[in-house]
Structures are given as structure tokens and as C-alpha cells.
Design an enzyme around this catalytic site. Structure first.
Site, mmCIF file in Angstrom:
data_model
loop_
_atom_site.group_PDB
_atom_site.id
_atom_site.type_symbol
_atom_site.label_atom_id
_atom_site.label_comp_id
_atom_site.label_asym_id
_atom_site.label_seq_id
_atom_site.Cartn_x
_atom_site.Cartn_y
_atom_site.Cartn_z
ATOM 1 N N ASP A 1 0.946 -1.008 -0.158
ATOM 2 C CA ASP A 1 0.075 0.004 -0.023
ATOM 3 C C ASP A 1 0.755 1.352 -0.115
ATOM 4 O O ASP A 1 2.031 1.157 0.101
ATOM 5 C CB ASP A 1 -0.969 0.082 0.942
ATOM 6 N N GLU B 1 -5.881 3.198 3.736
ATOM 7 C CA GLU B 1 -6.488 3.673 4.947
ATOM 8 C C GLU B 1 -7.970 4.009 4.883
ATOM 9 O O GLU B 1 -8.711 4.072 5.884
ATOM 10 C CB GLU B 1 -5.712 4.855 5.275
HETATM 11 ZN ZN LIG Z 1 -3.116 1.954 8.902
HETATM 12 ZN ZN LIG Z 2 -1.325 0.083 7.213
#
Ligand SMILES: [Zn+2]
Ligand SMILES: [Zn+2]
Length: 443
Positions: free
Chosen positions: A102, A172
Site C-alpha cells: 500500500d 487507509e
Molecule cells: Zn493503517
Molecule cells: Zn497500514
């Protein structure tokens, strides 16, 4: 002929692969460059949906490493383009392995005091100015992917198949994996046979890793609740219906869903992280808005939570005598919700064996499931593609030992003091991910 065979095998040994014992040396050679890449990413964090520079850097590095890279993969429900990165390296017949990082950061003002700390400010979705910090270590993950890509290219004689690296935006906000899949990720780039990812953790020392088999991270459902009353003068409450008092009752009552309605053996969490109501001390407002996050592993537990939130809100409004047209509004945010992350047990066994092989059994731990959530599991298409996420220790070993001896923990992800130690976290991350990938990319 015999002579030729000896020469051929020598050539094979010399050109080959970063052998198991050579992987450490390769990573050592890359480390100082990777640490400065990490510090650069850390100092320039970008919020979810805005990972433009981070994605461009990742794409550039993966292209330089020898991968075929496609940028801007992903579509959000409002039609905007996501900054997803897909990098492919084909290396003959064999499994197709997805490895995911990510890329996004959080609206937190960094307080670690490190020399490469972020001073970035940005606007959040509501238009407010916020500090931005890589407080979940996604900078560690991006850098680890760059190192892993280089190591896999160097060791391509040791593995067979296709590596599919994914730079995922918006973890997130739990809508990045969804955005990439919606943009026909697998139709365009092929469906993987296996999927892996890592996440750093403040509960383990740098140099170590940990892995859970089966349920690993909880599912999340985000819920907004608006308690509506009737506003008025603070000195004349009898003429209104005070939503601030209702909110007080709701906040306490809602915790009894977990403690009184749920099966204690099926864990769940309800947290109210944000509450807004009122403008002045002597004015009773018309409404109070609350933002909730809920966690559970099973669909049943999640349904009990969601039903419980609705019933609690309705009950509080009923006891306050709120009129029919001012009933509470409970909204479930599908775009900020996701399923539990399940580590396929058979794949977990293979991943753990590879980790033990290259890091040593003393550096590989079994982990319990945790109530944090991830959208990585979506890449597994509800179990059709075996997937595993393992934990990368990221804390200074001496600081962690001192904290544990004092019965404390070091500041964790999503706090302003979360401080992964770049080295040996990155060394271990690259070694671990490369070892696992090579072990899985065998015919
Ligand atoms: Zn996070
Ligand atoms: Zn994370």
C-alpha cells in the site's frame, strides 16, 4: 563432453541466482540506497486518494528494475482515477504471484523527531488543513517492494512464473483494493494463483517477522450516526430535545452490544472516533454526528453490531421523546468497509517455511489474529485465490526490550510517535519477501 558439462555447471553457478546465502549480500549492497529512498518517501507522505508522487516513484523504480509497469490503475465509485501501479515480470511457465504494497499516509502531525520526519500539510476530504504522516509504515512497504523487485530480477534463474507487483492506493480509506479490482485488474493483467503482502508492526523487533494462520485481521464496517433532537435555549431544555444528552447515553449504551449481545468467543469492537455537535454553551443544537468504526471476524458478529447500533440509536431517541420525523439516521459506509483478512492455512505453512529458511526459526513467530483491518484480503476474491499477509517487526530491538521490561508497548501505527527503525526493518522486509516469493514461484 564431461569438460563441457563442468564448464556449463560452473557458468550456471556463477550467473545464477542470488543463492540463499547470497541474498543477504545482495540486500546489504542495496540497503543504503533503500534507506535513503525510504527516508525520502517518509518525508513526503500523501493522503489516501492523493498518492501521485509516491506511485510515480514506485513505478519509476520498478521500471528501472526491469518490470513492465502500468500506472493509474483503479477507479473510485465517483469516477475519479486512482494511482494504482501494476508491475509485471514474466519468467517462463509457473505460478502467477501477486505481491502487494500500500502507499498512502494518514492525517496526523508527526512527532517522532527523526531527521527525516514529515512536515507536510494537506487538506483532508472535508477541506480542513491537516498534517500528513506515514504513521502506518506504508513507506516501509513501498521501499520493501522496490528492494524485492530488484532481488527477484537478480535471482530470476532461481524461480519460474510471473510476478505481479501491486502498488495499491487508499488502504487507509479501505477503498483502494476495490478501486483496482473495479478497474478490471485481473482481466487486464491476469488472475494470480497466489497473493502475499506484509505489514510492519510495533509489537515485534526489527529483524523478526510473525504470521497468523487462518483469521489474521478483522473485518471493518464504518458507520455514521446522526442523533437528531430539537434545538433551543440552553436555559429552557423543556422546550427542546437535547441531542447532546442523547449522544451521551448512546456512547455508553452502544458499548453493551459487545459486552452483552455478542458471543464473547467471537470478538468484536465498536469505537466512536469522532463526534460533533453544538456551537455554543447556551444553545441546544439540533443534532450530533458520530463516526463509528466496528470490527468483527464473522458476518454474524458484524450483523449483531450493526443491528445493535440501529436499535441503540432508536432506543435513545424513543426514551427522549424525539418526534417521528426526527428519528436518528444510521448510515453504513460500504466504501469504507471490508471483509476480514484470512490467511490460507496451507499457504501460510509454505510462507512460514520460507521465512524460517532465510531468517532462522528464532526470528519467525506465530501471531494471534488482531482487530485491525486491511483491504488486502479483497485481492483473494473471497478465498478463491489463497492469500497471506505476514507481519514485519519494525521496532528498535533495544527500545522494544526496554518497553516490554517496563510492561509497556512502543507507540503503534496510527500514532504521531510510530517510528519504524529503517535498518534492519528494510533488510528483513526485502529478505523475507524475496525468500517467500522465490519459494512460491516454483513449478
Ligand atoms: Zn493503517
Ligand atoms: Zn497500514
Amino acid at each position: 563432453m564431461k569438460h563441457f558439462a563442468i564448464v556449463a555447471s560452473l557458468v550456471c553457478v556463477l550467473t545464477a541466482p542470488v543463492l540463499a546465502e547470497d541474498l543477504g549480500r545482495f540486500v546489504d549492497g542495496e540497503l543504503s540506497g533503500l534507506v535513503s529512498t525510504y527516508k525520502g518517501i517518509h518525508a513526503h507522505p500523501e493522503l489516501s486518494h492523493h498518492e501521485e508522487m509516491t506511485a510515480a516513484l514506485l513505478a519509476t523504480e520498478l521500471r528501472k528494475a526491469g518490470f513492465t509497469v502500468t500506472e493509474r490503475v483503479g477507479k473510485y465509485p465517483d469516477g475519479t482515477q486512482a494511482y494504482g501501479v501494476v508491475a509485471i515480470l514474466e519468467n517462463g511457465p509457473g505460478p502467477r504471484l501477486l505481491i502487494r504494497t500500500d502507499m498512502d499516509a494518514l492525517p496526523i502531525v508527526e512527532e517522532t523527531g527523526v531527521s527525516y520526519a514529515s512536515h507536510v500539510k494537506s487538506k483532508n476530504a472535508a477541506g480542513q488543513e491537516v498534517g500528513v504522516m506515514h504513521a502506518c509504515g506504508h513507506d516501509v512497504h513501498v521501499t520493501t517492494m522496490i528492494g524485492t523487485a530488484r532481488a527477484l530480477v537478480s535471482s530470476r534463474a532461481k524461480w519460474h512464473g510471473t510476478v505481479m507487483l501491486i502498488g495499491q492506493p487508499s488502504e487507509e480509506t479501505v477503498d483502494g483494493a476495490k478501486a483496482m479490482l473495479t478497474d478490471h485488474l485481473y482481466e487486464r493483467f491476469g488472475t494470480p494463483n497466489l497473493a502475499i503482502a506484509l505489514h510492519d508492526t510495533n509489537s515485534r523487533a526489527a529483524g523478526t517477522v510473525a504470521i497468523a494462520s487462518g483469521p489474521a485481521l478483522a473485518g471493518v464496517t464504518s458507520v455514521d450516526v446522526t442523533l437528531r433532537g430539537i434545538g433551543g435555549h440552553g436555559a429552557q431544555p423543556q422546550n427542546g430535545k437535547d441531542p447532546i444528552v442523547m449522544a451521551g447515553e448512546f456512547i455508553v449504551q452502544v458499548q453493551t452490544i459487545v459486552s452483552r449481545q455478542e458471543n464473547p468467543r467471537d470478538p468484536s469492537v465498536v469505537t466512536i472516533g469522532d463526534i460533533h455537535g453544538g456551537t455554543k454553551r447556551n444553545v441546544i443544537p439540533y443534532e450530533v454526528k458520530l463516526e463509528l468504526t466496528t470490527r468483527a471476524f464473522s458476518d454474524k458478529a458484524m450483523q449483531i453490531i450493526l443491528d445493535g447500533i440501529k436499535h441503540t440509536a432508536q432506543g435513545v431517541a424513543l426514551s427522549a421523546g424525539v418526534p417521528e420525523d426526527r428519528q436518528p439516521i444510521v448510515t453504513i459506509l460500504d466504501n469504507e468497509s471490508g471483509p476480514a483478512t484470512y490467511n490460507d492455512p496451507a499457504l501460510t505453512t509454505r510462507v512460514k517455511a520460507a521465512l524460517v529458511n532465510d531468517l532462522g526459526a528464532q526470528n519467525v513467530f506465530d501471531e494471534d489474529p488482531i482487530m485491525a483491518s486491511e483491504d488486502f484480503g479483497l485481492f483473494g476474491l473471497e478465498g478463491r485465490i489463497p492469500s497471506v499477509m505476514f507481519w514485519l517487526g519494525a521496532m528498535d530491538p533495544l527500545k522494544l526490550a526496554a518497553a516490554q521490561a517496563a510492561g509497556k508497548s512502543l507507540p503503534g501505527p496510527h500514532t504521531s510517535l510510530f517510528e519504524p527503525v529503517p535498518e534492519p526493518t528494510l533488510r528483513t522486509g526485502v529478505t523475507a519477501m524475496t525468500s517467500v516469493a522465490i519459494a512460491l514461484l516454483q513449478q
